[in-house]
Design a protein around this motif. Structure first.
Motif, PDB file in Angstrom:
ATOM      1  N   THR A  86       5.415   9.216  10.139  1.00  0.00           N
ATOM      2  CA  THR A  86       4.474   8.491  10.740  1.00  0.00           C
ATOM      3  C   THR A  86       3.903   7.514   9.748  1.00  0.00           C
ATOM      4  N   CYS A  87       4.164   6.120  10.374  1.00  0.00           N
ATOM      5  CA  CYS A  87       3.936   5.007   9.411  1.00  0.00           C
ATOM      6  C   CYS A  87       3.060   3.972   9.840  1.00  0.00           C
ATOM      7  N   LEU A  88       2.291   3.232   9.086  1.00  0.00           N
ATOM      8  CA  LEU A  88       1.599   2.206   9.475  1.00  0.00           C
ATOM      9  C   LEU A  88       2.174   0.891   8.645  1.00  0.00           C
ATOM     10  N   MET A  89       2.252  -0.220   9.093  1.00  0.00           N
ATOM     11  CA  MET A  89       2.691  -1.201   7.999  1.00  0.00           C
ATOM     12  C   MET A  89       2.151  -2.648   8.473  1.00  0.00           C
ATOM     13  N   ILE A  90       1.247  -3.068   7.708  1.00  0.00           N
ATOM     14  CA  ILE A  90       0.689  -4.359   7.622  1.00  0.00           C
ATOM     15  C   ILE A  90       1.883  -5.281   7.158  1.00  0.00           C
ATOM     16  N   THR A  91       1.899  -6.486   7.979  1.00  0.00           N
ATOM     17  CA  THR A  91       2.755  -7.448   7.582  1.00  0.00           C
ATOM     18  C   THR A  91       2.195  -8.798   8.151  1.00  0.00           C
ATOM     19  N   HIS A  92       2.571 -10.048   7.471  1.00  0.00           N
ATOM     20  CA  HIS A  92       2.262 -11.318   8.112  1.00  0.00           C
ATOM     21  C   HIS A  92       3.491 -11.923   8.893  1.00  0.00           C
ATOM     22  N   GLN A  93       4.503 -11.265   8.594  1.00  0.00           N
ATOM     23  CA  GLN A  93       5.969 -11.593   9.263  1.00  0.00           C
ATOM     24  C   GLN A  93       6.069 -11.436  10.728  1.00  0.00           C
ATOM     25  N   LEU A  94       5.876 -12.348  11.582  1.00  0.00           N
ATOM     26  CA  LEU A  94       5.991 -11.916  12.974  1.00  0.00           C
ATOM     27  C   LEU A  94       7.216 -11.523  13.397  1.00  0.00           C
ATOM     28  N   ALA A  95       8.207 -11.807  12.665  1.00  0.00           N
ATOM     29  CA  ALA A  95       9.747 -11.547  13.068  1.00  0.00           C
ATOM     30  C   ALA A  95       9.759  -9.939  12.794  1.00  0.00           C
TER      31      ALA A  95
END
Length: 252
Positions: free
Chosen positions: A204-213
């Protein structure tokens, strides 16, 4: 395999600024099912890392509850929550002991959540396993088991942080912009490794990213924060139909 459900109910986090109170997180209600891989988007200051800090206990709640794996952890200290939660940060230097070798770091991570004693680490007996584990990174980490972590490249150190965070299958994995400090090639390699580990271990994972791709390519759900609120929540089917242009509206 983990079977952890995460539930945030009416969560609020405030900060005192001068003589006024500013809301960092406002009435967040979020339920993550076991095995979901959720990408988290939002502008700078939207509340993404603050949301993670609410989950880990690094910021106290003004109100609301956080429940993980059937346990109300709202008032537990961060070190207690670390039995259930693993987090990988943006900075490759965080999450590893710089003067300890790669093998020593992995040995330490293998005992995550266990009571530490003065018993022998039995490091030599674990080297074959550590070598096999490190080989999946594809960046030569398996040949650096005896090297101090501070001598690794940024990509190797972040790969090590990811391995350490996931080797005991945490109930919840939080990835806090964990590829942001890496060059594009290394970032892509770490994302491939991340997806492999999450899928194989049903994390179970949450990942913050600024990379839309990356937000579109990885995971089976997406949430978008703005001003401390969840303003969009896309399930797997809705997410599959999104394009980068659809997400840009949230960054104006």
């Amino acid at each position: 395999m983990t079977e952890a459900q995460l539930k945030l109910a009416n969560v609020n986090i405030n900060v005192v600024v001068g003589q006024s109170v500013r809301a960092l997180i406002q009435d967040v209600n979020l339920e993550i099912q076991p095995g979901e891989f959720v990408t988290v988007l939002g502008t700078n200051g939207a509340g993404k890392s603050t949301l993670f800090n609410a989950i880990t206990g690094d910021l106290p709640l003004a109100s609301g509850t956080v429940t993980l794996a059937g346990q109300d952890i709202s008032t537990e200290r961060p070190e207690r929550r670390a039995r259930l939660i693993a987090r990988v940060f943006q900075d490759p230097k965080m999450g590893t002991a710089p003067r300890m070798s790669v093998a020593e770091n992995l040995a330490l991570a293998s005992r995550r959540g266990q009571r530490l004693t003065l018993a022998s680490r039995k490091l030599n007996s674990q080297l074959a396993h550590f070598k096999e584990l490190a080989a999946q990174t594809g960046n030569g980490l398996e040949d650096a088991l005896n090297k101090p972590t501070e001598q690794l490249s940024g990509g190797q150190r972040q790969a090590l942080s990811l391995l350490m965070a996931t080797m005991r299958n945490p109930e919840l994995l939080l990835l806090d912009e964990h590829t942001a400090a890496l060059d594009p090639h290394t970032s892509a390699a770490i994302m491939t490794l991340t997806d492999k580990i999450v899928q194989q271990n049903h994390l179970t994972c949450l990942m913050i990213t600024h990379q839309l791709a990356d937000a579109l390519k990885y995971g089976n759900r997406m949430i978008i924060l703005d001003a401390g609120r969840i303003v969009a929540d896309y399930d797997a089917e809705a997410k599959a139909g999104l394009q980068e242009a659809d997400l840009l509206q949230y960054f104006n």
